[in-house]
Design an enzyme around this catalytic site. Structure first.
Site, PDB file in Angstrom:
ATOM      1  N   CYS A  81     -52.625  55.331   4.808  1.00  0.00           N
ATOM      2  CA  CYS A  81     -53.011  56.638   4.287  1.00  0.00           C
ATOM      3  C   CYS A  81     -53.627  57.431   5.434  1.00  0.00           C
ATOM      4  CB  CYS A  81     -54.030  56.444   3.165  1.00  0.00           C
ATOM      5  SG  CYS A  81     -54.772  57.966   2.581  1.00  0.00           S
ATOM      6  N   CYS A 189     -48.492  62.476   5.870  1.00  0.00           N
ATOM      7  CA  CYS A 189     -49.019  61.827   4.663  1.00  0.00           C
ATOM      8  C   CYS A 189     -47.976  60.787   4.301  1.00  0.00           C
ATOM      9  CB  CYS A 189     -49.172  62.851   3.535  1.00  0.00           C
ATOM     10  SG  CYS A 189     -49.444  62.100   1.917  1.00  0.00           S
TER      11      CYS A 189
HETATM   12  N1  DGL Z   1     -50.879  58.985   1.096  1.00  0.00           N
HETATM   13  C1  DGL Z   1     -52.042  59.616   1.525  1.00  0.00           C
HETATM   14  C2  DGL Z   1     -51.995  60.058   2.982  1.00  0.00           C
HETATM   15  O1  DGL Z   1     -51.256  59.545   3.769  1.00  0.00           O
HETATM   16  C3  DGL Z   1     -52.873  60.495   0.664  1.00  0.00           C
HETATM   17  C4  DGL Z   1     -52.404  61.155  -0.581  1.00  0.00           C
HETATM   18  C5  DGL Z   1     -53.575  61.627  -1.430  1.00  0.00           C
HETATM   19  O2  DGL Z   1     -54.109  60.783  -2.168  1.00  0.00           O
HETATM   20  O3  DGL Z   1     -53.967  62.788  -1.336  1.00  0.00           O
HETATM   21  O4  DGL Z   1     -52.721  60.925   3.378  1.00  0.00           O
END
Ligand code: DGL
EC number: 5.1.1.3
Length: 270
Positions: A81, A189
């Protein structure tokens, strides 16, 4: 830091995200290192991470990961993430004795490829982080980086994994500030590689899409000192911090990826 891996032939890697985005990183890890036993853990109770304050986010990720590592045998953790990695890695690395791999926007490789400008598509939190600003300052090679933060795109990826179609008109509207203005887009993301085809369609065929998934897999390989091995065919658990939405569609997708059904991790009850 190189640790002795508890199970050399099938090391155990914990992949963590707020939702299903980390599954895009899982796919890269599995493609490079099929022998790894992956456990997927997602904090859907606090999702979306892109809308949380830094303090809350650091505290959440620290508690849930520390709890998991204390109770299960894991050889490495991947914070799959960007929103979390841009702030929590120092805290986790200080505490844990196993390797912690993070994912941050691929500004450097994108800038090498760009002739016009780079578009960074990430969460609202990631585009405002000091860490991201430093990445751009240090690695953009003076290429202009246009930032676009959107939680709606994260939601679209969550829905697509559960079998829903992406609304291309809405997606194109969200990406409009980048259309015709960039030649490379960073998927900053981990949810976004899950809707990569649709993003490519909206941005047009001349825009190159770059993400960090493969680099993360290579980092896991080097930290655990692994060669590619044969597929781990045992159970790969999935944990969430709350009951997931559209659970049966999610479990179906997880099964196709080689995972068991979601179980709830009660990390706050202890
Ligand atoms: N998948 C996450 C990232 O790479 C975050 C998504 C979220 O929960 O806002 O930032």
């Amino acid at each position: 830091m190189i640790n002795s891996v508890s199970n050399q032939s099938n090391p155990s890697v914990l992949i963590f995200d707020s939702g299903v985005g980390g599954l895009s990183v899982y796919q890269e890890i599995k493609a490079l290192l099929p022998q790894v036993k992956c456990t997927y853990l997602f904090d859907n109770e606090a999702y979306p991470y892109g809308e949380l304050s830094q303090e809350v986010l650091i505290d959440r990720v620290d508690s849930i990961i520390s709890f998991y590592i204390a109770n299960y045998s894991i050889d490495a953790v991947v914070i799959a993430c960007n929103t979390a990695s841009t702030i929590v890695l120092p805290t986790l690395r200080e505490k844990l004795t196993i390797p912690v791999v993070g994912v941050v926007p691929a500004i450097k490789p994108a800038s090498v490829l760009a002739n016009k400008a780079v578009g960074l598509i990430a969460t609202p939190a990631t585009v405002t982080r000091e860490y991201t600003k430093d990445l751009v300052r240090d690695f953009s090679n003076d290429t202009h980086v246009e930032m676009l933060g959107s939680t709606k795109l994260v939601e679209m990826a969550e829905a697509k994994l559960r079998g829903e179609e992406v609304d291309l008109v809405l997606l194109t509207r969200i990406l409009k500030p980048l259309i015709d203005n960039i030649d490379v887009a960073v998927l900053g993301c981990t949810h976004f590689p899950l809707i990569k085809e649709e993003i490519a369609q909206a941005l047009g065929k001349n825009v190159i899409l770059v993400d960090s998934g493969e680099a993360i897999a290579r980092r896991v390989q080097s930290l655990l000192q692994l060669e590619s091995g044969s597929l781990y065919e045992g159970e790969q658990p999935v944990w969430s911090s709350a009951l997931p939405s559209d659970e049966s569609a999610l479990n179906k997708a997880l099964k196709e990826l080689g995972f068991s059904s979601v179980q709830i991790l009660r990390f706050q009850d202890v």
